[in-house]
Design an enzyme around this catalytic site. Structure first.
Site, short mmCIF file in Angstrom:
data_model
loop_
_atom_site.label_atom_id
_atom_site.label_comp_id
_atom_site.label_asym_id
_atom_site.label_seq_id
_atom_site.Cartn_x
_atom_site.Cartn_y
_atom_site.Cartn_z
N CYS A 28 30.83 76.86 -16.56
CA CYS A 28 30.35 77.00 -17.93
C CYS A 28 29.99 78.47 -18.12
O CYS A 28 29.87 79.22 -17.16
CB CYS A 28 29.11 76.14 -18.19
SG CYS A 28 29.41 74.36 -18.09
N GLY A 54 34.99 77.79 -19.73
CA GLY A 54 34.87 76.45 -20.27
C GLY A 54 35.57 76.35 -21.61
O GLY A 54 35.25 77.12 -22.52
N ASN A 133 24.28 77.11 -16.84
CA ASN A 133 25.50 77.18 -16.05
C ASN A 133 25.15 76.85 -14.61
O ASN A 133 24.31 77.51 -14.02
CB ASN A 133 26.10 78.59 -16.15
CG ASN A 133 27.24 78.83 -15.17
OD1 ASN A 133 27.43 79.94 -14.70
ND2 ASN A 133 28.00 77.81 -14.87
N GLY A 134 25.80 75.84 -14.07
CA GLY A 134 25.51 75.42 -12.71
C GLY A 134 25.47 73.92 -12.62
O GLY A 134 26.01 73.21 -13.48
N CYS A 267 28.18 82.70 -5.27
CA CYS A 267 29.45 81.98 -5.12
C CYS A 267 30.59 82.97 -4.88
O CYS A 267 30.93 83.77 -5.75
CB CYS A 267 29.73 81.17 -6.38
SG CYS A 267 31.39 80.43 -6.43
N TYR A 273 38.44 83.80 -8.32
CA TYR A 273 39.11 83.14 -9.44
C TYR A 273 38.29 83.04 -10.71
O TYR A 273 38.79 83.32 -11.80
CB TYR A 273 39.54 81.73 -9.00
CG TYR A 273 40.14 80.87 -10.09
CD1 TYR A 273 41.34 81.23 -10.71
CD2 TYR A 273 39.52 79.69 -10.51
CE1 TYR A 273 41.89 80.44 -11.71
CE2 TYR A 273 40.07 78.91 -11.50
CZ TYR A 273 41.25 79.28 -12.10
OH TYR A 273 41.79 78.51 -13.08
N SER A 314 46.12 84.20 -12.58
CA SER A 314 45.03 84.46 -11.65
C SER A 314 45.48 85.07 -10.33
O SER A 314 44.69 85.67 -9.61
CB SER A 314 44.24 83.18 -11.39
OG SER A 314 45.11 82.14 -10.96
N ASP A 376 49.16 83.21 -4.89
CA ASP A 376 48.30 82.42 -5.78
C ASP A 376 46.87 82.52 -5.29
O ASP A 376 46.62 82.92 -4.15
CB ASP A 376 48.77 80.97 -5.81
CG ASP A 376 48.35 80.22 -7.08
OD1 ASP A 376 47.62 80.82 -7.90
OD2 ASP A 376 48.74 79.05 -7.24
N ASP A 377 45.92 82.13 -6.16
CA ASP A 377 44.52 82.26 -5.79
C ASP A 377 44.04 81.13 -4.89
O ASP A 377 43.13 81.31 -4.09
CB ASP A 377 43.63 82.33 -7.05
CG ASP A 377 43.76 81.08 -7.90
OD1 ASP A 377 43.06 80.10 -7.64
OD2 ASP A 377 44.59 81.10 -8.81
N CYS A 470 27.79 81.85 -0.90
CA CYS A 470 28.07 80.41 -0.83
C CYS A 470 29.58 80.26 -0.70
O CYS A 470 30.33 80.65 -1.60
CB CYS A 470 27.57 79.68 -2.07
SG CYS A 470 28.00 77.91 -2.05
N CYS A 473 32.95 75.51 -0.33
CA CYS A 473 34.26 74.90 -0.61
C CYS A 473 35.26 75.22 0.49
O CYS A 473 36.26 74.50 0.65
CB CYS A 473 34.78 75.34 -1.97
SG CYS A 473 34.87 77.13 -2.20
#
Length: 497
Positions: A28, A54, A133-134, A267, A273, A314, A376-377, A470, A473
């Site tokens: 967001c 978003g 946002n989060g 992050c 990205y 991207s 690619d990203d 962070c 992922c």
């Protein structure tokens, strides 16, 4: 607070956007200004610059002494809603905040206008609006507790918990109430909020999501990214620090740190990205960082080829970096249709099955007979990567090599990014070699996690004992335990292995 007439929620379109199911969804974006005539127009411009974060819906709340708080929330793009004079005239005042949304919690697809932020609450000392946002990782537990104590929720968004926690606070003023509420919240939050006289910005103690401060004339602006400051002619002042709250009024900016200190964990995927390439993160150009990622990728995973081609858009900066480092010519082997939105409706199944070709087309004259490196990203589900590979081979390419500007995405994000369940992530169920076979390419290589850290400025790579970002992922190491997801049966890394 009065509002303009609410629009009818749109029917969820049939999606043929090749990136709908095979990219990590943007989170967001938040934006706010104070001390500017017709502030809502500037907020709309800032939201437009943050549209990449978003695209489902957006909202603005503005305040003027004559009309009080006014709001407008709409589905769709900023350009299609918040550029209409008839709407913007209903949002007068020198203070406003805005939010662009992609749902990461609650009802998917923004099917209810009540889920669109900013949220508003009327307190004993006056009204306040908040844009977030989060993602709140203990929102389920907070919601249950608040409902048991009599709170009545109007949306399915986790962000509404903050308003209810503020309502139950005994703080003397709204910033104090917000502090008390946010101390009970776990997860990630960058917040832009407003009262009748104040613009407020807050980042969680880990600083997972970005938030920046800008100065424009006699006024101030808060934004998720610096690119939105540029569009209104604001000067970038600084980033809001992790764990910092700034309160801005006619007297200027007041700053304090109401939370227990913690080691920041911004992050890292913002560098890869999410953020726009013309934004500045941590004092570095996002574009330059992505080019550095491509250079590092070329060092780690060289391959003999004739062309380096980005998967637009991207993958472009990383592809340029790969080309510069490797000496292999850069070329636009894939052309993107710039005039297609994120969704497309067609009456026939055969048209919908064209999928990727509605958005991307191969430059056949350039590709034929060539050994092609596609940059690619990320690879999420792998469905788009397979289709792009098929398009490249159909155009007559001799070889197709994939180089990915991030490590394998093997774990879902719970801090404000909508990712598939873990079992739907290709890297969660396959080795790199198995992914290569699945995609049917001549080679497949990802940048290492150490290499990614080096590219973003950590010369020694990732410190396994004390990571600076962070990277859950990629690593499965979550800096804040995802309490709600654990209650639903999610297994952390140790348990999953």
């Amino acid at each position: 607070m009065t509002q303009p007439a609410k629009p009818t929620p749109p029917k969820r379109p049939l999606s043929t956007d090749p990136f709908d199911d095979d990219k990590l969804r943007e989170e967001c974006g938040v934006f706010g200004v104070i001390g500017m005539t017709d502030s809502a127009n500037f907020t709309a411009l800032g939201m437009h610059a943050l549209q990449h974060r978003g695209q489902e819906a957006g909202g603005i709340v503005a305040y003027s002494p004559e009309t009080g708080f006014q709001s407008a929330r709409r589905f769709g793009y900023v350009r299609d809603n918040f550029t209409k004079a008839s709407l913007m005239e209903t949002l007068p005042g020198q203070l406003s905040i805005g939010h662009v949304r992609y749902s990461t919690a609650g009802t998917k697809g923004a099917t209810a206008i009540r889920d669109v932020q900013p949220f508003f609450g009327e307190f004993s000392m006056g009204g306040a609006a908040i844009a977030h946002n989060g993602n709140i990782t203990n929102a389920d537990a907070l919601r249950r507790e608040l409902i048991e104590r009599g709170s009545i929720f109007q949306s399915s968004s986790d962000s509404e918990c903050i308003i209810h926690l503020m309502a139950r606070s005994m703080g003397r003023n709204i910033p104090d109430r917000m502090e008390e509420a946010l101390r009970k919240v776990e997860g990630a939050f960058s917040i832009v909020a407003m009262t009748r006289t104040k613009l407020i910005g807050v980042r969680d103690p880990l600083g997972v999501r970005p938030l920046v401060l800008g100065r424009v004339g006699d006024g101030w602006a808060l934004s998720s990214e610096t690119c939105a400051l540029d569009i209104i002619g604001a000067e970038f002042v600084r980033e809001i620090e992790p764990g910092e709250m700034v309160v801005i009024n006619a007297q200027g900016v007041q700053s304090h740190f109401p939370f227990r200190p913690a080691r920041p964990r911004f992050c890292i995927f913002e560098h890869v990205y999410f953020s726009r390439p013309d934004s500045i993160l941590g004092g570095r150009s996002v574009y330059e960082t992505r080019e550095a990622i491509g250079r590092e990728l070329a060092k780690e995973s060289p391959v003999e080829a004739d062309l380096v081609c980005p998967v637009p858009d991207s993958g472009t900066p990383a592809a340029i970096g790969f080309s510069l480092e490797s000496g292999i010519p850069y070329a636009m082997g894939i052309i993107r249709n710039q005039y297609m939105g994120r969704t497309f409706i067609e009456p026939t199944e055969s048209i919908r099955n064209m999928g990727v070709r509605l958005k991307l087309n191969v430059n056949r004259a350039l590709i034929k007979g060539k050994r092609v490196i596609l940059v690619d990203d990320s690879v999420v589900r792998g469905t788009t990567s397979r289709k792009i590979k098929e398009m490249i081979l159909d155009a007559g390419a001799a070889e197709v090599h994939f180089r990915i500007a991030s490590p394998p995405t093997a774990w879902p994000c719970f801090y404000g990014v909508d990712t598939p369940e873990r079992e739907k992530l290709l890297a969660a169920t396959m080795s790199e070699e198995e992914m290569r076979d699945h995609l049917g390419v001549d080679s497949l290589k990802f940048i290492s996690l150490d290499g990614l850290y080096r590219a973003v400025g950590e010369a020694k790579g990732r410190d396994a004992n004390s990571p600076q970002y962070c990277d859950a992922c990629f690593s499965g190491e979550y800096p804040v335990k995802p309490a709600d997801m654990l209650d639903r049966g999610f297994q952390m890394k140790a348990a999953a292995e």
